[in-house]
Design a protein around this motif. Structure first.
Motif, PDB file in Angstrom:
ATOM      1  N   ALA A 182       0.815  -1.213   0.000  1.00 16.13           N
ATOM      2  CA  ALA A 182       0.000   0.000   0.000  1.00 16.13           C
ATOM      3  C   ALA A 182       0.850   1.266   0.000  1.00 16.13           C
ATOM      4  N   SER A 183       2.119   1.142   0.399  1.00 15.31           N
ATOM      5  CA  SER A 183       3.014   2.301   0.457  1.00 15.31           C
ATOM      6  C   SER A 183       3.519   2.720  -0.921  1.00 15.31           C
ATOM      7  N   LYS A 184       3.160   1.984  -1.969  1.00 13.46           N
ATOM      8  CA  LYS A 184       3.697   2.252  -3.307  1.00 13.46           C
ATOM      9  C   LYS A 184       3.393   3.676  -3.774  1.00 13.46           C
ATOM     10  N   LYS A 185       2.239   4.205  -3.383  1.00 16.08           N
ATOM     11  CA  LYS A 185       1.863   5.549  -3.832  1.00 16.08           C
ATOM     12  C   LYS A 185       2.797   6.622  -3.291  1.00 16.08           C
ATOM     13  N   ASP A 186       3.479   6.300  -2.179  1.00 20.91           N
ATOM     14  CA  ASP A 186       4.460   7.216  -1.595  1.00 20.91           C
ATOM     15  C   ASP A 186       5.888   6.791  -1.919  1.00 20.91           C
ATOM     16  N   GLY A 187       6.024   5.975  -2.948  1.00 22.73           N
ATOM     17  CA  GLY A 187       7.359   5.508  -3.317  1.00 22.73           C
ATOM     18  C   GLY A 187       7.921   4.490  -2.354  1.00 22.73           C
ATOM     19  N   GLY A 188       7.016   3.813  -1.606  1.00 22.52           N
ATOM     20  CA  GLY A 188       7.451   2.774  -0.672  1.00 22.52           C
ATOM     21  C   GLY A 188       7.906   3.291   0.676  1.00 22.52           C
ATOM     22  N   LYS A 189       7.699   4.577   0.959  1.00 24.13           N
ATOM     23  CA  LYS A 189       8.163   5.145   2.225  1.00 24.13           C
ATOM     24  C   LYS A 189       7.386   4.576   3.413  1.00 24.13           C
ATOM     25  N   VAL A 190       8.125   4.093   4.408  1.00 24.63           N
ATOM     26  CA  VAL A 190       7.514   3.535   5.610  1.00 24.63           C
ATOM     27  C   VAL A 190       8.363   3.881   6.835  1.00 24.63           C
ATOM     28  N   LYS A 191       7.732   3.791   7.995  1.00 20.04           N
ATOM     29  CA  LYS A 191       8.429   3.920   9.272  1.00 20.04           C
ATOM     30  C   LYS A 191       8.009   2.734  10.130  1.00 20.04           C
ATOM     31  N   PHE A 192       8.953   2.118  10.820  1.00 20.91           N
ATOM     32  CA  PHE A 192       8.613   0.989  11.675  1.00 20.91           C
ATOM     33  C   PHE A 192       9.707   0.775  12.715  1.00 20.91           C
ATOM     34  N   ASP A 193       9.317   0.124  13.806  1.00 19.43           N
ATOM     35  CA  ASP A 193      10.283  -0.251  14.833  1.00 19.43           C
ATOM     36  C   ASP A 193      10.159  -1.743  15.092  1.00 19.43           C
ATOM     37  N   SER A 194      10.821  -2.228  16.120  1.00 18.13           N
ATOM     38  CA  SER A 194      10.839  -3.666  16.374  1.00 18.13           C
ATOM     39  C   SER A 194       9.475  -4.225  16.747  1.00 18.13           C
ATOM     40  N   GLN A 195       8.542  -3.369  17.183  1.00 13.10           N
ATOM     41  CA  GLN A 195       7.217  -3.843  17.590  1.00 13.10           C
ATOM     42  C   GLN A 195       6.154  -3.689  16.510  1.00 13.10           C
ATOM     43  N   SER A 196       6.475  -3.034  15.414  1.00 15.26           N
ATOM     44  CA  SER A 196       5.491  -2.805  14.351  1.00 15.26           C
ATOM     45  C   SER A 196       5.013  -4.131  13.766  1.00 15.26           C
ATOM     46  N   GLN A 197       3.708  -4.217  13.509  1.00 18.35           N
ATOM     47  CA  GLN A 197       3.114  -5.429  12.971  1.00 18.35           C
ATOM     48  C   GLN A 197       2.970  -5.384  11.452  1.00 18.35           C
ATOM     49  N   GLU A 198       3.118  -4.179  10.863  1.00 13.11           N
ATOM     50  CA  GLU A 198       2.899  -4.038   9.424  1.00 13.11           C
ATOM     51  C   GLU A 198       4.005  -4.701   8.594  1.00 13.11           C
ATOM     52  N   ILE A 199       5.196  -4.782   9.154  1.00 15.30           N
ATOM     53  CA  ILE A 199       6.339  -5.378   8.447  1.00 15.30           C
ATOM     54  C   ILE A 199       6.669  -6.721   9.088  1.00 15.30           C
ATOM     55  N   PRO A 200       6.784  -7.804   8.293  1.00 14.68           N
ATOM     56  CA  PRO A 200       7.113  -9.133   8.852  1.00 14.68           C
ATOM     57  C   PRO A 200       8.457  -9.128   9.580  1.00 14.68           C
ATOM     58  N   ALA A 201       8.591 -10.020  10.533  1.00 12.94           N
ATOM     59  CA  ALA A 201       9.800 -10.091  11.363  1.00 12.94           C
ATOM     60  C   ALA A 201      11.057 -10.291  10.521  1.00 12.94           C
ATOM     61  N   ALA A 202      10.981 -11.143   9.515  1.00  5.34           N
ATOM     62  CA  ALA A 202      12.165 -11.408   8.678  1.00  5.34           C
ATOM     63  C   ALA A 202      12.630 -10.145   7.974  1.00  5.34           C
ATOM     64  N   ALA A 203      11.688  -9.352   7.499  1.00  6.25           N
ATOM     65  CA  ALA A 203      12.026  -8.110   6.806  1.00  6.25           C
ATOM     66  C   ALA A 203      12.585  -7.073   7.787  1.00  6.25           C
ATOM     67  N   LYS A 204      11.996  -7.002   8.981  1.00  2.00           N
ATOM     68  CA  LYS A 204      12.489  -6.051   9.985  1.00  2.00           C
ATOM     69  C   LYS A 204      13.914  -6.385  10.410  1.00  2.00           C
TER      70      LYS A 204
END
Length: 342
Positions: A182-204
């Protein structure tokens, strides 16, 4: 996940609505020479596992509501209702339609939400965060990072995009054109930390190892369904290391430690067991006499564990004493032998 469980609870609760609100002799249906009453219905369903679980939940939630419900305001309930409604819509469901299908009114559902909030409040009231808990949270903690991501369905696509980037391709442009996130419209820009659920653990985990400006190799992870693979390519924009001082992150660490406690089944079972004991719950219907056994077993198990540990300690002490005694005897015997030989 919690929001989904709240919706599921609505259906479970409705099983006993008829029996609770009607006389046991009231007819549900009639036919030539026979009727089916509310009492017939109750006898039919009360032995099912679903009914057993429902009664258990009703008891637990009632106990917690009586003790902690006074601190739950109408504003708190409305906020949770709005959140649940929004979550249902995100899942393609209208909350109003769902409640209608379950035979529940908005007021019924809000009563359940209040019980849920009281239950959460009761659990949180028993959480005690220790220095050891904070250290455990610190071990896996990573502060928020800023990055860009591209997600695709296959490894071949990911490898092709990685090559394109290596050859000088623009990450933002490629993300807008090819990413499935879903972040594609912003060029893939995201923010996340170790507790974020939006990004899988392997990717984090892979992202936290990147330096600013670095782009990862394709990372295989599992999507939100838990069944399908998705491939991530991550470009790190700003990676903030946590350093060696926990103090600046104490608030986040306490929250992480609290969530860990609340997700610990042994902790939850112990809190429920103590609450039931304090409320002096008595089961009046033999059909449900075993309904609270899981929590009574928790209490018994804890007692047995303590007894077992004490027994082990006692056994260990006895062994040590026996060992000391044996050593002394051997020393004494050896000494006598030496004297005799002299």
């Amino acid at each position: 996940m919690k929001k989904k469980l709240i919706l599921a609870a609505a259906g479970i609760f409705s099983i006993f609505t008829l029996a609770a609100c009607s006389s046991g002799t009231q007819d549900i249906a009639s036919m030539k020479g026979a009727t089916i009453t509310v009492d017939d219905f109750y006898k039919q369903v009360k032995g099912s596992q679903e009914s057993q679980n429902t009664v258990r939940n009703m008891i637990v939630y009632k106990v917690f509501e009586d003790k902690y419900g006074k601190n739950i305001t109408d504003k708190d309930v409305q906020k949770k209702y709005d959140e649940t409604k929004k979550a249902a819509e995100a899942q393609g469901t209208k909350l109003e339609d769902y409640l209608k299908q379950q035979g529940l009114t908005e007021a019924d559902f809000k009563k359940q939400l209040k019980q849920n909030l009281a239950f959460e409040a009761g659990l949180k009231a028993k959480v005690k965060i220790t220095d050891e808990d904070l250290k455990e949270a610190w071990a896996t903690f990573h502060p928020e990072v800023e990055a860009q991501i591209i997600t695709v369905a296959t490894e071949d696509e990911a490898k092709a995009i990685k090559k394109e980037l290596t050859d000088g391709g623009d990450f933002t442009k490629i993300a807008k054109e090819k990413s499935t996130d879903a972040s594609k419209k912003d060029g893939g820009k995201v923010k996340f930390d170790s507790q974020s659920q939006e990004i899988p653990a392997a990717a984090k985990d892979a992202a936290f190892k990147l330096k600013d400006g670095e782009i990862s190799e394709p990372i295989q992870a599992t999507d939100s369904t838990g069944y399908q693979s998705v491939y991530y390519i991550i470009k790190m924009t700003k990676n903030t290391g946590k350093g060696n001082d926990m103090k600046p992150y104490e608030k986040e660490l306490k929250k992480i430690a609290e969530e860990a406690k609340l997700s610990n089944q042994e902790f939850v079972a112990k809190v429920i067991s103590d609450a039931l004991k304090e409320a002096n719950v008595k089961i009046k219907d033999d059909a449900f006499k075993e309904v609270l056994t899981p929590y009574l077993q928790t209490e018994d198990s804890a007692a047995k564990k303590d007894s077992s540990e004490k027994s082990k300690d006692s056994s260990s002490d006895k062994k040590e004493k026996a060992s000391d005694s044996s050593a002394k005897e051997e020393t004494s015997s050896s000494s006598k032998t030496e004297d005799s030989s002299k």
